[in-house]
Design an enzyme around this catalytic site. Structure first.
Site, short mmCIF file in Angstrom:
data_model
loop_
_atom_site.label_atom_id
_atom_site.label_comp_id
_atom_site.label_asym_id
_atom_site.label_seq_id
_atom_site.Cartn_x
_atom_site.Cartn_y
_atom_site.Cartn_z
N ASP A 13 -5.41 -3.57 -6.74
CA ASP A 13 -5.83 -2.30 -7.32
C ASP A 13 -7.08 -2.42 -8.20
OD1 ASP A 13 -3.57 -1.27 -6.09
OD2 ASP A 13 -2.33 -1.67 -7.85
N GLY A 15 -10.10 -1.87 -7.13
CA GLY A 15 -11.14 -0.93 -6.70
C GLY A 15 -11.82 -1.41 -5.42
N LYS A 16 -11.02 -2.02 -4.53
CA LYS A 16 -11.59 -2.53 -3.27
C LYS A 16 -12.09 -1.37 -2.41
CE LYS A 16 -7.70 -4.77 -2.64
NZ LYS A 16 -7.08 -4.67 -3.98
N GLY A 42 -2.97 0.30 -1.12
CA GLY A 42 -3.38 1.68 -1.39
C GLY A 42 -4.79 1.63 -1.93
N HIS A 43 -5.75 2.05 -1.13
CA HIS A 43 -7.17 1.97 -1.52
C HIS A 43 -7.73 3.38 -1.70
CE1 HIS A 43 -7.57 -2.26 0.52
NE2 HIS A 43 -6.61 -2.20 -0.37
N GLN A 225 -4.36 -6.39 -1.11
CA GLN A 225 -3.69 -7.20 -2.14
C GLN A 225 -4.76 -8.00 -2.90
OE1 GLN A 225 -1.94 -7.12 1.23
NE2 GLN A 225 -1.36 -5.25 0.19
N ARG A 306 1.45 0.76 -13.54
CA ARG A 306 0.92 -0.61 -13.52
C ARG A 306 1.01 -1.20 -14.93
NH1 ARG A 306 -4.32 1.61 -10.45
NH2 ARG A 306 -3.48 1.72 -8.34
P1 GDP Z 1 -7.76 -0.95 -4.50
O1 GDP Z 1 -6.34 -1.09 -4.04
O2 GDP Z 1 -8.35 -2.25 -4.93
O3 GDP Z 1 -8.63 -0.24 -3.51
O4 GDP Z 1 -7.70 -0.04 -5.82
P2 GDP Z 1 -6.81 1.30 -6.03
O5 GDP Z 1 -7.44 2.41 -5.29
O6 GDP Z 1 -5.39 1.01 -5.79
O7 GDP Z 1 -6.94 1.49 -7.60
C1 GDP Z 1 -8.18 1.61 -8.23
C2 GDP Z 1 -8.20 2.92 -9.00
O8 GDP Z 1 -9.29 2.91 -9.90
C3 GDP Z 1 -8.43 4.14 -8.13
O9 GDP Z 1 -7.79 5.24 -8.70
C4 GDP Z 1 -9.94 4.31 -8.17
O10 GDP Z 1 -10.36 5.64 -7.93
C5 GDP Z 1 -10.23 3.92 -9.59
N1 GDP Z 1 -11.54 3.32 -9.84
C6 GDP Z 1 -12.23 2.42 -9.08
N2 GDP Z 1 -13.35 2.03 -9.72
C7 GDP Z 1 -13.37 2.69 -10.91
C8 GDP Z 1 -14.26 2.68 -12.03
O11 GDP Z 1 -15.28 1.99 -12.06
N3 GDP Z 1 -13.91 3.48 -13.10
C9 GDP Z 1 -12.79 4.25 -13.11
N4 GDP Z 1 -12.52 4.97 -14.18
N5 GDP Z 1 -11.94 4.28 -12.06
C10 GDP Z 1 -12.22 3.50 -10.99
P1 IMO Z 2 -3.87 -3.18 -2.87
O1 IMO Z 2 -4.49 -3.56 -1.55
C1 IMO Z 2 -1.04 -4.09 -6.04
C2 IMO Z 2 2.61 -6.28 -4.87
C3 IMO Z 2 3.92 -5.53 -5.01
C4 IMO Z 2 4.85 -6.69 -5.34
C5 IMO Z 2 4.30 -7.81 -4.47
C6 IMO Z 2 5.04 -8.02 -3.15
O2 IMO Z 2 -3.77 -1.71 -3.08
O3 IMO Z 2 -4.52 -3.90 -4.01
P2 IMO Z 2 5.09 -6.63 -0.88
O4 IMO Z 2 5.54 -5.22 -0.59
O5 IMO Z 2 3.67 -6.89 -0.51
O6 IMO Z 2 6.03 -7.65 -0.32
O7 IMO Z 2 5.19 -6.76 -2.49
O8 IMO Z 2 2.94 -7.48 -4.20
N1 IMO Z 2 1.56 -5.59 -4.06
C7 IMO Z 2 0.50 -4.97 -4.57
N2 IMO Z 2 0.13 -4.74 -5.86
N3 IMO Z 2 -1.85 -3.70 -5.04
C8 IMO Z 2 -1.51 -3.94 -3.75
O9 IMO Z 2 -2.35 -3.67 -2.74
C9 IMO Z 2 -0.28 -4.57 -3.47
N4 IMO Z 2 0.35 -4.93 -2.33
C10 IMO Z 2 1.47 -5.56 -2.71
O10 IMO Z 2 3.87 -4.60 -6.06
O11 IMO Z 2 4.67 -7.08 -6.69
MG MG Z 3 -4.44 -0.35 -4.48
#
Ligand code: GDP
Ligand code: IMO
Ligand code: MG
Length: 427
Positions: A13, A15-16, A42-43, A225, A306
């Site tokens: 999470d 910000g990929k 979840g991206h 991840q 988180r």
């Molecule tokens: P990912 O799984 O690595 O793609 O990241 P997620 O989407 O799960 O979580 C990142 C969260 O941070 C999302 O809600 C993005 O919209 C938000 N985000 C990403 N970059 C930034 C940033 O530079 N500033 C802020 N405030 N939010 C950001």
């Molecule tokens: P993105 O791509 C954050 C965590 C789960 C748990 C562990 C194992 O959005 O960054 P699983 O269901 O994969 O067997 O769970 O890994 N986890 C993540 N945490 N971002 C993710 O993906 C994750 N994918 C799995 O919360 O701790």
């Molecule tokens: Mg995510």
């Protein structure tokens, strides 16, 4: 740059999705590829204030003109795939250019059943998985009991494989977990229902990607991840069940390491984690609450809160090393506005000994106490800054200090969730 990897440097999470979008808006990306994990990811991408979240698909599916690829290293729930595709189509996204590897493994409904009962059985020792069947599907793959996408197109092979996969599981479900056995025919009926829709998407993705790279096309591998969730290099056993590090891109796609030009680690300006497991800089005070609130730190896939803590440079250095990072993308710097001092973990103290590097054992990591350096904070709202020079001096210094202690140059900084809210530090 023909082959670029984006991956998570912390616990996910980071910000990929935003990093993928930033690259796609600055250069032409021909292919965006997922190589590990499944719909546990979840991206998020925010375009003109509109928020999109992808799970099994790469967030690059939102990039017009590029082809999305789900490569062999991914575990694919056809049900989740079609649900996600349908919801994107409803919002007007063109999803026609999608390729699914014939060798990717299938997540069937029984994998998520096994995931959930196993977690319940573990009680307080649970991993905190997403419950999506990721671990059981990878376990079947390694146990040579998995079902691959190509198997869906051969009725008799599929029956044999489903029977083989369910044989032991049904004993365990009935005798250990006191659950009803899963019926082979019901599983087959569900899997067959996806076949016609899936068929045109299926291809030899390794051949496709290598041919594209030979032709000079640009391929972006969108990691899911993160490093600290990697099954080999993360905080085992509190990890996911795949290789989320850069090496996983090669095994997960059939593209060799010599083809990769750039490896970008995405890292938050602080740290978060979902699920169980050690987290040295975790905060249990009002600072943690403020990071959680200002950062909006709620999971995109499961809606879980988180856990939040300060930036950990030991993890950044470790991620730089195990991934061979060429760049860092530092996200969410805007969240840190309004702290007098911002603590940053520069080393750990473990049983009275200072460690500059990640300790060798998980027992030591569980005992790690962060050693903090206090950096000067800033008060200004930086979400409107578009160049590094526009940042307040202390924010600039924070970025430069992190660069110095993290072992990799910081390519760009995120100052908000929106597409335009990024600034490039080094071209
Ligand atoms: P990912 O799984 O690595 O793609 O990241 P997620 O989407 O799960 O979580 C990142 C969260 O941070 C999302 O809600 C993005 O919209 C938000 N985000 C990403 N970059 C930034 C940033 O530079 N500033 C802020 N405030 N939010 C950001
Ligand atoms: P993105 O791509 C954050 C965590 C789960 C748990 C562990 C194992 O959005 O960054 P699983 O269901 O994969 O067997 O769970 O890994 N986890 C993540 N945490 N971002 C993710 O993906 C994750 N994918 C799995 O919360 O701790
Ligand atoms: Mg995510």
């Amino acid at each position: 740059m023909p082959a670029i990897v984006i991956l998570g440097a912390q616990w996910g999470d980071e910000g990929k999705g935003k990093a993928t979008d930033l690259l796609a808006t600055t250069e032409t990306i021909d292919y965006v590829v997922r190589t590990s994990g499944g719909h546990n990811a979840g991206h998020t991408i925010v375009v003109n204030g509109e928020k999109f979240a992808t799970h099994l698909l790469p967030s690059g599916i939102l990039t017009p003109g590029s082809t999305s690829v789900i490569a062999n290293g991914v575990v694919v729930s056809p049900e989740a795939l079609f649900r996600e595709l349908d919801s994107l189509v409803e919002r007007g996204v063109d999803v026609a250019n999608l390729v699914v590897s014939a060798n990717a493994h299938v997540i069937a409904s029984y994998h998520s059943t096994v995931d959930k009962v196993t977690e319940r059985f573990l009680g307080k020792n649970k991993i905190g998985t997403t419950g999506r069947g990721i671990g059981p599907a990878y376990a079947d793959k390694v146990n040579r009991l998995g079902i691959r996408i190509a198997d869906l197109f051969d009725e008799s092979i599929l029956r044999q494989k489903v029977e083989g996969s369910l044989d032991l599981k049904n004993h365990v479900l009935a005798k250990v977990y006191n659950r009803r056995a899963i019926e082979v025919d019901a599983v087959l009926e569900e899997l067959f229902s996806y076949v016609d829709r899936l068929r045109p998407m299926v291809a030899d993705s390794s051949l496709l990607l290598n041919t594209a790279l030979d032709e000079g096309k640009t391929v972006l591998f969108e990691g899911a991840q993160a490093t600290m969730l990697d099954v080999d290099h993360g905080t085992y056993p509190f990890v996911t069940s795949s290789n989320a590090v850069a090496g996983g891109v090669c095994t997960g796609s059939g593209v060799g390491p010599t083809k990769i030009d750039r490896v970008i680690g995405v890292i938050k300006a602080y740290t978060t984690r979902v699920g169980s497991g050690p987290f040295p800089t975790e905060l249990f005070d009002e600072n943690g609450e403020k990071l959680w609130k200002v950062g909006g730190e709620v999971g995109v896939s499961t809606g879980r809160d988180r856990r939040c803590g300060w930036y950990d440079a030991v993890i950044a250095r470790y991620a730089s090393r195990v991934n061979g990072l060429t760049d860092l993308f530092l996200t969410k710097l805007d969240v840190l506005s309004s702290w007098e001092k911002v603590p940053v973990c520069v080393a750990y103290e473990i049983d009275g000994v200072r460690h500059e590097e990640m300790p060798m054992t998980q027992t030591e990591f569980h005992h790690a106490k962060p050693v903090y350096e206090l950096l000067d904070g800033w008060w200004e709202d930086i979400s409107g800054c578009r160049t590094f020079a526009e940042l307040p001096k202390n924010a600039q210094n924070y970025v430069l200090a992190l660069e110095e202690m993290s072992g990799t140059r910081i390519w760009a900084v995120g100052v908000g969730p929106g597409r335009e809210q990024s600034l490039v530090v080094h071209d």
